[in-house]
Structure formats: C-alpha cells, structure tokens
Design a protein around this motif. Structure first.
Motif, PDB file in Angstrom:
ATOM      1  N   PHE A 158      -4.935  13.486  24.509  1.00 17.89           N
ATOM      2  CA  PHE A 158      -6.145  13.925  23.824  1.00 17.89           C
ATOM      3  C   PHE A 158      -6.195  13.457  22.367  1.00 17.89           C
ATOM      4  CE2 PHE A 158      -5.666  16.972  27.308  1.00 17.89           C
ATOM      5  CZ  PHE A 158      -6.897  16.793  27.914  1.00 17.89           C
ATOM      6  N   ARG A 197      15.305  14.581  39.672  1.00 16.02           N
ATOM      7  CA  ARG A 197      15.767  15.409  40.793  1.00 16.02           C
ATOM      8  C   ARG A 197      17.098  16.095  40.495  1.00 16.02           C
ATOM      9  NH1 ARG A 197      17.370  10.799  45.254  1.00 16.02           N
ATOM     10  NH2 ARG A 197      18.549   9.517  43.798  1.00 16.02           N
ATOM     11  N   LEU A 211      -0.454  16.411  26.098  1.00 13.43           N
ATOM     12  CA  LEU A 211      -1.239  16.667  24.895  1.00 13.43           C
ATOM     13  C   LEU A 211      -1.577  15.369  24.171  1.00 13.43           C
ATOM     14  CD1 LEU A 211       0.560  19.890  23.607  1.00 13.43           C
ATOM     15  CD2 LEU A 211      -1.445  19.681  25.073  1.00 13.43           C
ATOM     16  N   LEU A 259      17.762  17.427  37.735  1.00 18.67           N
ATOM     17  CA  LEU A 259      17.408  18.445  36.731  1.00 18.67           C
ATOM     18  C   LEU A 259      18.059  18.204  35.381  1.00 18.67           C
ATOM     19  CD1 LEU A 259      17.629  21.668  38.927  1.00 18.67           C
ATOM     20  CD2 LEU A 259      15.572  20.435  38.245  1.00 18.67           C
ATOM     21  N   GLY A 317      -0.759   8.550  39.415  1.00 22.32           N
ATOM     22  CA  GLY A 317       0.476   9.269  39.718  1.00 22.32           C
ATOM     23  C   GLY A 317       0.855  10.242  38.621  1.00 22.32           C
ATOM     24  N   ALA A 318       2.062  10.800  38.736  1.00 22.56           N
ATOM     25  CA  ALA A 318       2.530  11.806  37.779  1.00 22.56           C
ATOM     26  C   ALA A 318       4.049  11.775  37.731  1.00 22.56           C
ATOM     27  CB  ALA A 318       2.048  13.193  38.198  1.00 22.56           C
ATOM     28  N   MET A 319       4.586  12.355  36.661  1.00 23.78           N
ATOM     29  CA  MET A 319       6.037  12.463  36.531  1.00 23.78           C
ATOM     30  C   MET A 319       6.484  13.891  36.778  1.00 23.78           C
ATOM     31  SD  MET A 319       7.594   9.701  35.955  1.00 23.78           S
ATOM     32  CE  MET A 319       7.136   8.027  35.471  1.00 23.78           C
ATOM     33  N   GLN A 320       7.599  13.992  37.509  1.00 21.12           N
ATOM     34  CA  GLN A 320       8.239  15.291  37.675  1.00 21.12           C
ATOM     35  C   GLN A 320       9.595  15.228  36.987  1.00 21.12           C
ATOM     36  OE1 GLN A 320       7.835  15.067  42.153  1.00 21.12           O
ATOM     37  NE2 GLN A 320       7.616  17.247  41.775  1.00 21.12           N
ATOM     38  N   ILE A 321      10.178  16.399  36.836  1.00 24.99           N
ATOM     39  CA  ILE A 321      11.522  16.477  36.279  1.00 24.99           C
ATOM     40  C   ILE A 321      12.479  15.714  37.206  1.00 24.99           C
ATOM     41  CG2 ILE A 321      12.110  18.632  37.454  1.00 24.99           C
ATOM     42  CD1 ILE A 321      13.388  19.527  34.791  1.00 24.99           C
ATOM     43  N   GLU A 362      -0.798  10.645  32.288  1.00 25.85           N
ATOM     44  CA  GLU A 362      -1.610  11.830  31.980  1.00 25.85           C
ATOM     45  C   GLU A 362      -3.025  11.432  31.595  1.00 25.85           C
ATOM     46  OE1 GLU A 362      -1.303  15.137  32.035  1.00 25.85           O
ATOM     47  OE2 GLU A 362       0.756  15.278  32.771  1.00 25.85           O
ATOM     48  N   LEU A 408       3.879  21.592  27.277  1.00 24.94           N
ATOM     49  CA  LEU A 408       3.104  21.713  28.510  1.00 24.94           C
ATOM     50  C   LEU A 408       3.651  20.767  29.573  1.00 24.94           C
ATOM     51  CD1 LEU A 408       0.816  23.272  29.861  1.00 24.94           C
ATOM     52  CD2 LEU A 408      -0.742  21.456  29.134  1.00 24.94           C
ATOM     53  N   ARG A 409       3.442  19.465  29.401  1.00 28.62           N
ATOM     54  CA  ARG A 409       4.048  18.435  30.255  1.00 28.62           C
ATOM     55  C   ARG A 409       4.172  17.203  29.380  1.00 28.62           C
ATOM     56  NH1 ARG A 409      -0.370  20.078  32.982  1.00 28.62           N
ATOM     57  NH2 ARG A 409      -1.462  18.240  32.233  1.00 28.62           N
ATOM     58  N   ASN A 444      10.845  11.118  37.338  1.00 29.09           N
ATOM     59  CA  ASN A 444      10.770  11.214  38.799  1.00 29.09           C
ATOM     60  C   ASN A 444       9.322  10.971  39.218  1.00 29.09           C
ATOM     61  OD1 ASN A 444      10.855  12.036  41.454  1.00 29.09           O
ATOM     62  ND2 ASN A 444      11.888  13.979  41.032  1.00 29.09           N
TER      63      ASN A 444
END
Lengths: 231, 80
Positions: A65, A106, A62, A108, A100-104, A94, A57-58, A146
């Motif tokens: 939880f 830049r 998971l 890739l 904040g959050a993490m992205q892939i 999470e 998922l990200r 990222n």
C-alpha cells in the motif's frame, strides 16, 4: 542504464543492490523512498530484501500500500523490468503483480544458507545471461519462503514456463531434500505472463562478486543491463 | 461498534504452524487432538451504530488487507 531501488521502512538489502548496480556494474542507481511516486527515470526497478513494515500482518502485506507501489505497477504494466528479491518477492505477491502467496517455512524456522537452483527460464530480462538447465548457487535467508498457489495456478506457471528458478540438488534434481522451505514444486522464483516481473527468494545481491566467494548473482543485474542495451 | 474478524488458513492449505501446535499438544498428553489450524483474530472498533454497515465494512477490510485470500479464509461478526 539506471536502476531504481525501492526503499521501504525495514528494507535492509537496498544498499547491497545499489552496490551491485553502481560499484560492480558501473550503472546509475537511485534509491526510491516508498513515499515517492517518481521512479526517477529508472530502466529497471528492484524491490530489495528486508522486513518492510516489520513484516507486520504478513510479509509484504503493508508495503504493497506504499505510494511507490502504484508507480511500480504502472511501470510493470508498460513492460518495465521489475525484480523482487526475498521480501521484495513477497511484496510483489501481496501486490498481485505475481500470482500465489508465501507461507511460513515448513520447518517453522528462519533458514539462512546456500541453496542450489536450476535455471528454468532464461528469457526474462533478469535471467538472459544464464542458460536454461544450468545450476546456480545463491544464499537464502527467510522465514516465509514456502511458496504456494492453487493447483491450477501452479499448472499454468509450469505450462507457460513461468517458473524461473527451482530448488534442486547438485545433480539438478528438484528433490524434496533440496527444498529448503517446502515451496510448492520446489519453486524458488517465478515471473509474470509477460516475463518482465520476476520474483525470487534467494539473494543474487548477496553473491555478486568474487570477494564474497560467489558471484553467481551478478548475472541477474547484468542481464537487465544487457536487456536494456538490446532495446 | 465492536467487530471481530477471524482469519484462518483455508481448508486444504498446508498450515505448518497448526501442525506444529497439534504435535506439541500431543506431546503434552492431549491425545484426543486430531488437528489444529492456527489463525488470527482482529478486534476492530468501528464508529457508527449501523451493524449491517459495520459488517460490510469489516468484510471489505478483510478482503483488502486482513486476509490473503489466496491462502486464507475469514469470517466477520458484529459483537456489540
């Protein structure tokens, strides 16, 4: 001093952290299986790197939880020191223990190399043995590093000194070229408002002894020991 | 009931994946492509016959788990 090292299915740096705590610093160290809710009397909790739940998922989505995370959140709320390294940082984001959050990345791509960082906050229980403004080199190895957050959150982090590490060049300048993953404002690590929860993408556990050619990371663990001794 | 949840990067959030796909489409000759945003679709089978309840349920699922609302938006559609 007792470290508790959380083990999720897919964690793969738990033994590295255990080795640093126990073999290098002579502390007690326990593994805490993610299904357990007992932190075994830990004075500091580490969420290690790896691929908890296969990053399905990200990254970290998971793992948050897992039953152990309620105990970690309660421990953090009481002021207990919590360190999230790489995937552990992603789990803290999470879980909402850090903003904040993490992205892939830049580019890739998975990036695996040494990075230079400037210490921006030496007042956390994991950075007290560094000095603000000094440069440290640590390895990274991640696909989603990222870091991003709404501009007002980033401003708040800056204003309150909650950026703990920032990617920079060898002169200490946070340039775009020195940013390995596109993280907002070159952020490599942050802390919560109280300073007791710290997350960073680089791996102090992978550079904690001279045998590995770099022992810059051991101070993060030793800082926690010093913080505990000072209590 | 079949419910679809679409999760996608919020407007204004950097989407390196979408950018890379847009660039690749351009290289393949799809010159008209101006922008691509890449997301995910979840096809969820929910027990019961109440479409409204299923939609509300799926909305909660998206907020709790399927989307990271810091960077992602979502929409929910009851398909059948």
């Amino acid at each position: 001093m007792r470290f508790g090292i959380v083990v999720f299915p897919g964690s793969n740096c738990d033994e590295d952290c255990h080795h640093v705590a126990k073999d290098l610093l002579g502390c007690e160290a326990d593994y805490i299986w993610h299904h357990d809710t007992d932190l075994k009397g830990a004075d500091a909790v580490i969420l290690p790197g790896g691929f908890a739940y296969g990053d399905y998922l990200r990254a970290g989505a998971l793992a948050r939880f897992s039953p152990v995370m309620e105990s970690v959140a309660a421990f953090a709320k009481k002021g207990g020191p919590v360190l999230g390294i790489c995937n552990g940082f992603q789990v803290l984001l999470e879980a909402g223990l850090l903003p904040g959050a993490m992205q892939i990345n830049r580019g890739l791509r998975y990036v695996c190399r040494d990075v230079t960082m400037r210490v921006e906050n030496d007042a956390t229980p994991f950075t007290s043995l560094y000095s603000k403004g000094s440069l440290v080199t640590m390895p990274i190895g991640h696909m989603e590093g990222n870091y991003t957050a709404p501009p007002e959150t980033l401003d708040l982090l800056e204003r309150d000194g909650r950026v703990v590490f920032r990617y920079c060049d060898r002169e200490g300048r946070p340039t775009d070229a020195a940013n390995p993953n596109g993280a907002a404002r070159n952020i490599a690590g942050i802390c919560n408002r109280e300073g007791n929860v710290v997350g960073l993408m680089p791996h102090p556990d992978r550079c904690a002894e001279a045998l590995l050619g770099n022992d810059a990371g051991v101070k993060m663990f030793a800082s926690a020991v010093a913080a505990m001794a000072a209590r | 009931m079949k419910v679809e949840v679409r999760v996608y990067p919020k407007e204004g959030v950097l989407d390196p994946q979408g950018k890379a796909i847009a660039a690749a489409l351009g290289r393949l000759g799809h010159q008209a492509v101006r922008d691509v945003r890449a997301g995910k679709v979840f096809f969820i089978d929910v027990a019961g016959a109440d479409a409204k309840a299923a939609e509300a349920d799926a909305r909660r699922m998206a907020e709790e788990l399927l989307a990271n609302t810091v960077i992602e938006g979502f929409d929910v559609k009851v398909v059948s």
